[in-house]
Design an enzyme around this catalytic site. Structure first.
Site, PDB file in Angstrom:
ATOM      1  CD  GLU A 148       0.068   2.219   0.020  1.00  0.00           C
ATOM      2  OE1 GLU A 148       0.791   2.842  -0.767  1.00  0.00           O
ATOM      3  OE2 GLU A 148       0.438   1.172   0.575  1.00  0.00           O
ATOM      4  CD  GLU A 159      -0.382  -2.947  -1.324  1.00  0.00           C
ATOM      5  OE1 GLU A 159       0.817  -2.595  -1.185  1.00  0.00           O
ATOM      6  OE2 GLU A 159      -1.192  -2.344  -2.034  1.00  0.00           O
TER       7      GLU A 159
HETATM    8  C1  BG6 Z   1       2.422   0.025  -1.789  1.00  0.00           C
HETATM    9  C2  BG6 Z   1       1.567   0.113  -3.038  1.00  0.00           C
HETATM   10  O1  BG6 Z   1       2.684   1.310  -1.356  1.00  0.00           O
HETATM   11  O2  BG6 Z   1       3.690  -0.504  -1.897  1.00  0.00           O
HETATM   12  C3  BG6 Z   1       1.959  -0.850  -4.127  1.00  0.00           C
HETATM   13  O3  BG6 Z   1       0.201   0.009  -2.747  1.00  0.00           O
HETATM   14  C4  BG6 Z   1       3.467  -0.910  -4.239  1.00  0.00           C
HETATM   15  O4  BG6 Z   1       1.316  -0.489  -5.319  1.00  0.00           O
HETATM   16  C5  BG6 Z   1       4.015  -1.418  -2.921  1.00  0.00           C
HETATM   17  O5  BG6 Z   1       3.940  -1.663  -5.303  1.00  0.00           O
HETATM   18  C6  BG6 Z   1       5.500  -1.631  -2.917  1.00  0.00           C
HETATM   19  O6  BG6 Z   1       6.162  -0.464  -3.270  1.00  0.00           O
HETATM   20  P1  BG6 Z   1       7.465  -0.489  -4.164  1.00  0.00           P
HETATM   21  O7  BG6 Z   1       7.906   0.914  -4.247  1.00  0.00           O
HETATM   22  O8  BG6 Z   1       8.431  -1.348  -3.465  1.00  0.00           O
HETATM   23  O9  BG6 Z   1       7.011  -1.067  -5.462  1.00  0.00           O
END
Ligand code: BG6
Length: 468
Positions: free
Chosen positions: A163, A373
Site C-alpha cells: 500500500e 487483504e
Molecule cells: C491495511 C493495512 O491498510 O488496512 C493493514 O495493510 C491495516 O496493515 C489494515 O491494519 C486495516 O486498517 P486499520 O486502520 O483498520 O487497522
C-alpha cells in the site's frame, strides 16, 4: 463450484502489528517505534513495543494457523530486524527469526507469502529523508537482496511493498503516519515514484537470481464509483480512479504513468523528479512483474467537490472513532444512507468488490491477482467466554462469494488472504479494532483463543468453498 485446486486460502499479518520484541536480539529502531511514541499520534498512545508478542510466541500462533487449515500465511519482514541501520551490518538473529517462521510454516505445509515492506522503515533512513530520498531505493534493493538470498530457497512468493498510497499519503498529505508532513503533494508523488523504482529494481534483481518464484506488489484497492450519471460526478470518478488506482498499477503493469496524471502533475507543477533512465526501467519491468496484490476493504462513492474546501479527512485517524469522508479538493466521498457501514464508517460492499475487479480486468487484462487483504474491523461480542464474531463471518462469506463469481467470469484470481489471521495492533486504532480469527486477551497475558470465525474458515478451506 469448488475453488480451483491452485487457489490459496490464506490470512495475513504485518511485522509491526504483531511481533513486539521491538528491541530484542539486535533489532534496530524503526520509524514507527519513534512515531508511535509522539503524544496524540495513536489511539490511547498504543504502540508495537510488545504488540501481541508474536516474536516470542510464533510457534503457538503458527500451530493455531495449521489447526485452522490455513494453506498460506502472508507476513512481513521487519527491515530493521535484518539490517538494524537500514544499510550495512546484517543482524543474524533477525535472519534466524524469519528462518524459524518460514520453517515452522513449511513444517505444517503452510505456504509462506512474504511482504518485504509493510511500513516500518529503519529510523536512520527516515531521518535521511525516507522515501523522498533516492538513496532509500538502493538501501531497499540491498535489503531485498539479503532477504532473497537468505529465504529464497523456501519462499517462492514475494510482495515488495504494501500500500504505497497509504504510507505516502498519510506520511506527506494527512500527516497521520511518519514523517507526519501535511499537504505536500510534491513530496507525496515523489515518494510514490521512488517506491515504484525500488519495486522495479527489486523485480529485476529477483529475476536475475533465478529463484523461480513469483514477485509482485500490493496496493489498497478502493475503486471509485460516481453516485449518479451526472457528468461532473463521472468526471470526479475518473479523477479518483486515476489518482488512487491507475497511478498505482499503470507503472507496474503498463510500464508508464497514466496520461491524465502526467498532465495533472504538470499543471500543478508537482511532477516528481524522475529521470529517463527510471522511466525506462519502469517500462521494461512491466512484463516481468508476476502478479498484483489487492487489499480490498471498501469502494468510494464520489461526487465532484464543489465546495472550495481542501481539507483532508481520511479513514485513518487516531481518535479510535470512525474515519470521516475523504476528499482531495477535486472529488469527495460521500456517505449513502442506503448502504451498510462498519463501526468505523467503512462501507461494506461485496458488489463494489466485483465491479472493481471487472474494472481492473478491463484495464489490465488477465493479470494474476491475489487478494492480499480483506476483512472486517469490529469490536467482537463475547458471550459466556466465546467470541461470537458473526458479522466477520458474514463479511468474509459475502466477499468470498464475490471472489468466486469473479473467477467464474474469468478474472485471474489465485488466492485470498483474510485480514487478519489473529487480532493485532491497528496502526492508529490500537487494539480496539479487531480483525482476526484468533482472539488475543489483553487482560490475560495475551492468551490466544479461537473465535467462531476460526471454525467457520476452517470449514470453508476444507470444503474449498463449495457451499458458498
Ligand atoms: C491495511 C493495512 O491498510 O488496512 C493493514 O495493510 C491495516 O496493515 C489494515 O491494519 C486495516 O486498517 P486499520 O486502520 O483498520 O487497522
Amino acid at each position: 463450484m469448488k475453488f480451483p485446486k491452485d487457489f490459496l486460502f490464506g490470512a495475513a499479518s504485518a511485522a509491526y502489528q504483531i511481533e513486539g520484541g521491538y528491541n530484542q536480539d539486535g533489532k534496530g529502531v524503526s520509524n514507527w517505534d519513534v512515531f508511535s511514541k509522539i503524544p496524540g499520534k495513536t489511539f490511547e498512545g498504543t504502540n508495537g513495543d510488545v504488540a501481541i508478542d508474536h516474536y516470542n510466541r510464533y510457534k503457538e500462533d503458527i500451530k493455531l494457523m495449521a489447526e485452522m487449515g490455513l494453506e498460506s500465511y502472508r507476513f512481513s519482514v521487519s527491515w530493521c530486524r535484518i539490517i538494524p541501520n537500514g544499510t550495512g551490518e546484517i543482524n543474524q538473529k533477525g535472519i534466524d527469526f524469519y528462518n524459524n517462521i518460514i520453517n515452522e510454516c513449511l513444517k505444517y505445509g503452510i505456504v509462506p507469502f512474504v511482504t518485504l515492506y509493510h511500513w516500518d522503515l529503519p529510523q536512520v533512513l527516515q531521518e535521511k529523508g525516507g522515501w523522498i530520498n533516492k538513496d532509500t531505493i538502493d538501501a531497499f534493493l540491498n535489503y531485498a537482496n539479503v532477504c532473497f538470498k537468505a529465504f529464497g530457497d523456501r519462499v517462492k512468493h514475494w510482495i515488495t511493498f504494501n500500500e504505497t498510497i497509504v504510507f505516502s499519503k498519510l506520511g506527506y498529505i494527512n500527516g497521520a503516519h511518519p514523517p507526519a508532513i501535511q499537504n505536500d503533494e510534491k513530496k507525496y508523488f515523489q515518494s510514490t515514484h521512488n517506491v515504484f523504482v525500488a519495486h522495479a529494481k527489486a523485480v529485476e534483481l529477483y529475476k536475475k537470481l533465478k529463484q523461480y518464484g513469483e514477485i509482485g506488489i500490493t496496493h489498497v484497492f478502493s475503486p471509485a464509483f460516481s453516485v449518479d450519471d451526472n457528468e461532473e460526478n463521472l468526471d470526479a470518478e475518473n479523477h479518483a480512479n486515476n489518482m488512487e488506482t491507475y497511478w498505482y498499477y499503470d507503472p507496474i503493469l503498463l510500464g508508464k504513468y497514466p496520461e491524465y496524471m502526467v498532465e495533472y502533475l504538470k499543471k500543478k507543477e508537482i511532477t516528481p523528479d524522475w529521470t529517463e533512465e527510471e522511466l525506462e526501467l519502469l517500462k521494461r519491468n512491466a512484463s516481468k512483474n508476476d502478479f498484483i496484490g489487492l487489499n480490498y476493504y471498501q469502494p468510494q462513492r464520489v461526487i465532484k467537490n464543489i465546495d472550495d474546501v481542501d481539507v483532508k479527512f481520511s479513514r485513518e485517524n487516531s481518535t479510535g472513532a470512525a474515519g470521516g469522508v475523504y476528499f482531495d479538493g477535486y472529488f469527495k466521498t460521500v456517505i449513502d444512507d442506503d448502504k451498510k457501514y462498519t463501526k468505523w464508517g467503512w462501507e461494506i460492499s461485496p458488489e463494489g468488490f466485483l465491479d472493481g475487479l471487472r474494472m481492473l480486468k478491463a484495464r489490465y487484462g488477465d493479470v494474476k491477482i491475489y487478494i492480499t487483504e480483506n476483512g472486517l474491523g469490529d469490536e467482537d461480542i463475547i458471550i459466556d467466554g466465546e467470541i461470537v464474531d458473526i458479522p466477520r463471518i458474514k463479511f468474509i462469506e459475502e466477499h468470498l462469494v464475490a471472489v468466486k463469481n469473479a473467477i467464474k467470469e474469468g478474472i485471474n484470481l489465485k488466492g485470498y488472504y483474510a485480514w487478519s489471521v489473529i487480532d493485532l495492533l491497528s496502526w492508529l486504532n490500537g487494539y480496539k479494532k479487531q480483525y482476526g480469527f484468533i482472539y488475543v486477551d489483553h487482560n490475560n497475558k495475551l492468551a490466544r483463543k479461537k473465535k467462531l470465525s476460526f471454525y467457520w474458515y476452517k470449514n470453508i478451506i476444507e470444503t474449498r468453498g463449495e457451499n458458498l
